[in-house]
Design an enzyme around this catalytic site. Sequence first.
Site, PDB file in Angstrom:
ATOM      1  N   HIS A 187     -42.970 -37.406  29.413  1.00 21.82           N
ATOM      2  CA  HIS A 187     -43.055 -38.335  28.285  1.00 21.82           C
ATOM      3  C   HIS A 187     -41.855 -39.281  28.287  1.00 21.82           C
ATOM      4  CE1 HIS A 187     -46.277 -36.003  26.467  1.00 21.82           C
ATOM      5  NE2 HIS A 187     -45.578 -34.912  26.631  1.00 21.82           N
ATOM      6  N   CYS A 225     -51.038 -28.586  28.385  1.00 18.89           N
ATOM      7  CA  CYS A 225     -49.566 -28.548  28.384  1.00 18.89           C
ATOM      8  C   CYS A 225     -49.024 -27.335  29.144  1.00 18.89           C
ATOM      9  CB  CYS A 225     -49.017 -28.526  26.957  1.00 18.89           C
ATOM     10  SG  CYS A 225     -49.421 -30.017  26.029  1.00 18.89           S
ATOM     11  N   ASP A 241     -32.405 -37.202  30.229  1.00 17.75           N
ATOM     12  CA  ASP A 241     -33.138 -38.312  30.840  1.00 17.75           C
ATOM     13  C   ASP A 241     -33.294 -38.133  32.346  1.00 17.75           C
ATOM     14  OD1 ASP A 241     -34.390 -40.887  30.888  1.00 17.75           O
ATOM     15  OD2 ASP A 241     -32.537 -41.694  31.723  1.00 17.75           O
ATOM     16  N   HIS A 242     -34.529 -38.318  32.836  1.00 20.82           N
ATOM     17  CA  HIS A 242     -34.844 -38.167  34.257  1.00 20.82           C
ATOM     18  C   HIS A 242     -34.531 -36.748  34.742  1.00 20.82           C
ATOM     19  CE1 HIS A 242     -35.627 -42.411  34.120  1.00 20.82           C
ATOM     20  NE2 HIS A 242     -36.071 -42.396  35.343  1.00 20.82           N
ATOM     21  N   HIS A 261     -41.741 -31.777  31.341  1.00 20.84           N
ATOM     22  CA  HIS A 261     -41.732 -30.461  30.683  1.00 20.84           C
ATOM     23  C   HIS A 261     -43.106 -29.808  30.806  1.00 20.84           C
ATOM     24  CE1 HIS A 261     -43.342 -31.334  26.327  1.00 20.84           C
ATOM     25  NE2 HIS A 261     -44.045 -31.956  27.225  1.00 20.84           N
ATOM     26  N   GLU A 299     -42.457 -37.663  20.653  1.00 21.79           N
ATOM     27  CA  GLU A 299     -42.949 -37.338  21.995  1.00 21.79           C
ATOM     28  C   GLU A 299     -43.872 -38.458  22.473  1.00 21.79           C
ATOM     29  OE1 GLU A 299     -44.475 -33.222  23.311  1.00 21.79           O
ATOM     30  OE2 GLU A 299     -46.256 -34.490  23.253  1.00 21.79           O
ATOM     31  N   HIS A 332     -45.698 -32.173  33.165  1.00 24.06           N
ATOM     32  CA  HIS A 332     -46.094 -33.554  32.915  1.00 24.06           C
ATOM     33  C   HIS A 332     -44.866 -34.185  32.235  1.00 24.06           C
ATOM     34  CE1 HIS A 332     -47.028 -31.352  29.244  1.00 24.06           C
ATOM     35  NE2 HIS A 332     -46.824 -32.481  28.599  1.00 24.06           N
TER      36      HIS A 332
END
Lengths: 137, 137, 137, 137, 137, 137
Positions: B41, B33, B79-80, B14, B124, B39
């Site tokens: 998490h 950010c 996810d991913h 994100h 996060e 980047h």
Amino acid sequence: MIYLTRKAEFSSAHFYFNPLWTPDQNLAAFGKCANPNGHGHNYTLEVTVAGEVDPATGFVVDLKLLKDILEREVVSVYDHHHLNHEVPEFAATNPTTENIAVAIWTRLDGKIPNARLHRVRVYEMADLFADFYGETA
Amino acid sequence: MIYLTRKAEFSSAHFYFNPLWTPDQNLAAFGKCANPNGHGHNYTLEVTVAGEVDPATGFVVDLKLLKDILEREVVSVYDHHHLNHEVPEFAATNPTTENIAVAIWTRLDGKIPNARLHRVRVYEMADLFADFYGETA
Amino acid sequence: MIYLTRKAEFSSAHFYFNPLWTPDQNLAAFGKCANPNGHGHNYTLEVTVAGEVDPATGFVVDLKLLKDILEREVVSVYDHHHLNHEVPEFAATNPTTENIAVAIWTRLDGKIPNARLHRVRVYEMADLFADFYGETA
Amino acid sequence: MIYLTRKAEFSSAHFYFNPLWTPDQNLAAFGKCANPNGHGHNYTLEVTVAGEVDPATGFVVDLKLLKDILEREVVSVYDHHHLNHEVPEFAATNPTTENIAVAIWTRLDGKIPNARLHRVRVYEMADLFADFYGETA
Amino acid sequence: MIYLTRKAEFSSAHFYFNPLWTPDQNLAAFGKCANPNGHGHNYTLEVTVAGEVDPATGFVVDLKLLKDILEREVVSVYDHHHLNHEVPEFAATNPTTENIAVAIWTRLDGKIPNARLHRVRVYEMADLFADFYGETA
Amino acid sequence: MIYLTRKAEFSSAHFYFNPLWTPDQNLAAFGKCANPNGHGHNYTLEVTVAGEVDPATGFVVDLKLLKDILEREVVSVYDHHHLNHEVPEFAATNPTTENIAVAIWTRLDGKIPNARLHRVRVYEMADLFADFYGETA
């Protein structure tokens, strides 16, 4: 001889891709990690240095100095960046946990005064990590 | 009345961006950010449901069913994946920890049989999390 | 040479018992672990394999394959089972953390393509674990 | 050959000070750790012993006995004490993580029946730990 | 309404003492915590604020600002200090986990722009923590 | 008003079974948890009490006393035992995480001097826990 380990963290995006392969080959090899939009992780780095304890301080290595070296050589380059697009060593190499461990070894080796780099451990998630001791085949 | 909590994880990319602002304003508000390369998490999700214990089973909710709902409604979508580019609710809304918690509430509310959604917690990182209880101002 | 570690979990029942001993001898040696009704643990398994990184993928070993091997050879056999009553290697051998580590080594050794099994670590609880490297006396 | 690790914890006060140095030199070398009022930590100790598994019990070492030895030799001496003022080995030696690991090795070496002391690991915090294997230069 | 929680850490020394009591009474009430040489802990602080999400940023509160407030108001005062000897609110009040939580509430309440302080949680160790919500009897 | 939380652990065996159902119905409802040989977990218990801080001590409740109550009322009864076969409240009630939380509430309620029992939280594994606040429908 004492082995001292310091942890650091970085949050990065990445994806897996082999430019010599077709999209179908990439998908077959890398599954959801092949998504070119990328995904990301909170990586944990453990750096272990080996050395003798300085009797004047009781330290193998000055911890403030070690933290600054990790920040300058690794965290500032990887954290909040996209590993494939922004970190030179991953321009043509997949940023797998294995390759990240080797790359961090290369970034740190020879940079820590009075101590020998012993091990680089990288956690991609809590249930997966890679160790590199500088061993070449 | 029992409150049952189940954890799940997703690894996503994100970045933060307000399209009404100049690049300098985005950088001032979001710092590292704001990097448009993104980047990522390892997010941890905790979903709490409230209900009465079924005397035949001793369960508030069937755990296999709850896990399947979390997988279908949230994990398979996040996810991913890159939250800004691939998840519809973040096309024009920053995927902050706060907004992710609200979005997951919206995805889950009303979908869990025989129990009331009580809280959505999103980590996060280990040192930052947001809780949403469905409260509107 | 990279050492890659993958974690897995299993929840099992067990107790300690030496059939050559009297009940009093068993109680003296094993204390509350000698209770024949059994008790149980959430075990955490860490399997470390060593190998060279494949330049085409950046992997020492395909993680999906490694996970499948752990699931098939260990987790499906141990998880939600009673180690003494249902797992053959513990029919006449105490399922101590030490013996579980050796048994998992035996189950996995030679089954992982393109990598050498380096270490099996088993946590019985967060404050107790055993490591086996395949060393024989 | 199995390596068995047991954890223990102790909460202690300490500070860093070299009596041969001026206050300014101490402050320069040790920063906020030089505060003579002291500060403190929840230390985590991991003690690893190596040995063969006793076929009668499945144990390398009796865990109750190992716990009692750690309690008697280390925890009762360090826990809820000020390391500089109350623990003899730190009367003239800085209680750094490195020196604590060496001191605990000295306290434990030769005290554990039927097993060899392999490693002492001391965590000062979750992101900093020292390992000592008894190696002398 | 979102509840956002940020963690911070500080490492401090302390001991327990009631000046109106005899040494024997202090020892009876506080046990090993009464040792006037002090001991110490790695405290973990969780601060929860409640507020509405700013649609321009997706934030309840600017995280950099929140971190700076925690650093200025709490961490710089408590970390690497002796709570009894150096922190004014504990000059005549025992620095128990309960009292530390109340003291941190007092230090933070009214200092966080655009959000309401909801809860202060203080962990003295992983198995002990106190929560304060600003409730008075 | 302060909420103080203390953790404890117990390792137990259990399985799920409804005697009014056929084996097939039990298997359908409980899956691998229906295995009558049992399996087990390392349970973590968090007990939260609420009360006012005693100005003479800084405590809501004497921690040594609280630990002794948890040990006597819960841990000594559950730890290293088979919940179905040895703990009376589970003779005819499934020892689910939900029911364990209610049972521990019943064991502790009214037993803690000068404080009110506020919450019982039971973790069966790190990713699953149940909270009970004494609320009846």
